[in-house]
Enzyme design. Structure first.
Site, PDB file in Angstrom:
ATOM      1  N   GLY A   1       0.833  -1.192   0.000  1.00 27.53           N
ATOM      2  CA  GLY A   1       0.000   0.000   0.000  1.00 27.53           C
ATOM      3  C   GLY A   1       0.869   1.243   0.000  1.00 27.53           C
TER       4      GLY A   1
ATOM      5  CD  GLN B   1       3.269   5.736   2.702  1.00 32.26           C
ATOM      6  OE1 GLN B   1       2.240   5.228   2.274  1.00 32.26           O
ATOM      7  NE2 GLN B   1       4.284   5.023   3.170  1.00 32.26           N
TER       8      GLN B   1
ATOM      9  CB  CYS C   1       5.326   2.046   7.326  1.00 32.59           C
ATOM     10  SG  CYS C   1       4.803   3.539   6.469  1.00 32.59           S
ATOM     11  CG  LEU C   2       6.562   0.918   1.294  1.00 32.08           C
ATOM     12  CD1 LEU C   2       5.908   1.229  -0.041  1.00 32.08           C
ATOM     13  CD2 LEU C   2       7.681  -0.098   1.134  1.00 32.08           C
TER      14      LEU C   2
ATOM     15  CG  HIS D   1      -0.413   1.181   7.253  1.00 28.17           C
ATOM     16  ND1 HIS D   1       0.523   0.827   8.200  1.00 28.17           N
ATOM     17  CD2 HIS D   1       0.249   1.959   6.349  1.00 28.17           C
ATOM     18  CE1 HIS D   1       1.688   1.364   7.873  1.00 28.17           C
ATOM     19  NE2 HIS D   1       1.539   2.051   6.750  1.00 28.17           N
ATOM     20  CD  GLU D   2      -0.884   2.489   2.796  1.00 26.24           C
ATOM     21  OE1 GLU D   2      -0.500   3.676   2.698  1.00 26.24           O
ATOM     22  OE2 GLU D   2      -0.096   1.550   3.023  1.00 26.24           O
TER      23      GLU D   2
ATOM     24  CG  HIS E   1       0.341   6.829   5.588  1.00 30.58           C
ATOM     25  ND1 HIS E   1       1.490   7.312   6.173  1.00 30.58           N
ATOM     26  CD2 HIS E   1       0.550   5.505   5.373  1.00 30.58           C
ATOM     27  CE1 HIS E   1       2.355   6.326   6.322  1.00 30.58           C
ATOM     28  NE2 HIS E   1       1.800   5.210   5.857  1.00 30.58           N
TER      29      HIS E   1
END
Length: 172
Positions: free
Chosen positions: A49, A54, A91-92, A133-134, A137
């Protein structure tokens, strides 16, 4: 299309990770390019995701692919939560780290697709985790704000899992 730089928490240029995003009011060529770039960036980084902040864009756009095909969510919102799951999450934007996070087992969400058609859908398990999660953000919330245990290096987690596997094998 193109790869974009993923903002990393704690580095210069990461301010977009902590800001609330603006809604998308209409589909434009820039938003379409953003979506394409986000998928390219997410796949290149081997993520499941990615949210627009991000990659430094403060818009309510999310892309997800947990292996069942790509999902685009524009202006998403969770309208129902049910159950609980406690799993490792990464997480990226926090590379090389993971921790336990408690998320709903099932969510119902509303969003717009790439044609700006509103829809509702539900997600369970990993997909529910990815959606939560996304969407966090988009409001400037990071998973490190919701830890249920220590933040670990991924190497530590893999070592722990290997030791558990060895113990299970010995017990058999």
């Amino acid at each position: 299309m193109a790869l974009r730089a993923i903002r990393v928490l704690g580095e210069s240029g990461d301010a977009s990770l902590r800001k609330k995003c603006r809604e998308v009011t209409k589909m434009t060529p820039r938003i379409r390019d953003l979506i394409d770039d986000m998928f390219d960036t997410m796949y290149d980084a081997q993520g499941v995701g990615l949210a627009a902040p991000q990659v430094g864009v403060l818009r309510r756009v999310v892309v997800i692919d947990i292996g069942d095909g790509p999902i685009v969510l524009i202006n998403p919102e969770i309208i129902e939560r049910e159950g609980e799951q406690r799993e490792y999450e990464g997480c990226l934007s926090v590379p090389g780290k993971s921790a336990y996070v408690i998320r709903p087992q099932r969510v119902v969400f509303r969003a717009y697709d790439e044609e700006m058609n509103q829809f509702e859908s539900e997600a369970e398990g990993l997909l529910a985790r990815a959606v939560c999660h996304e969407l966090d953000h988009l409001d400037g919330v990071m998973y490190v704000d919701k830890l249920d245990g220590p933040l670990l290096n991924n190497d530590e987690i893999f070592l722990e899992e290997e030791l558990e596997d060895e113990e299970e094998t010995k017990a058999e």
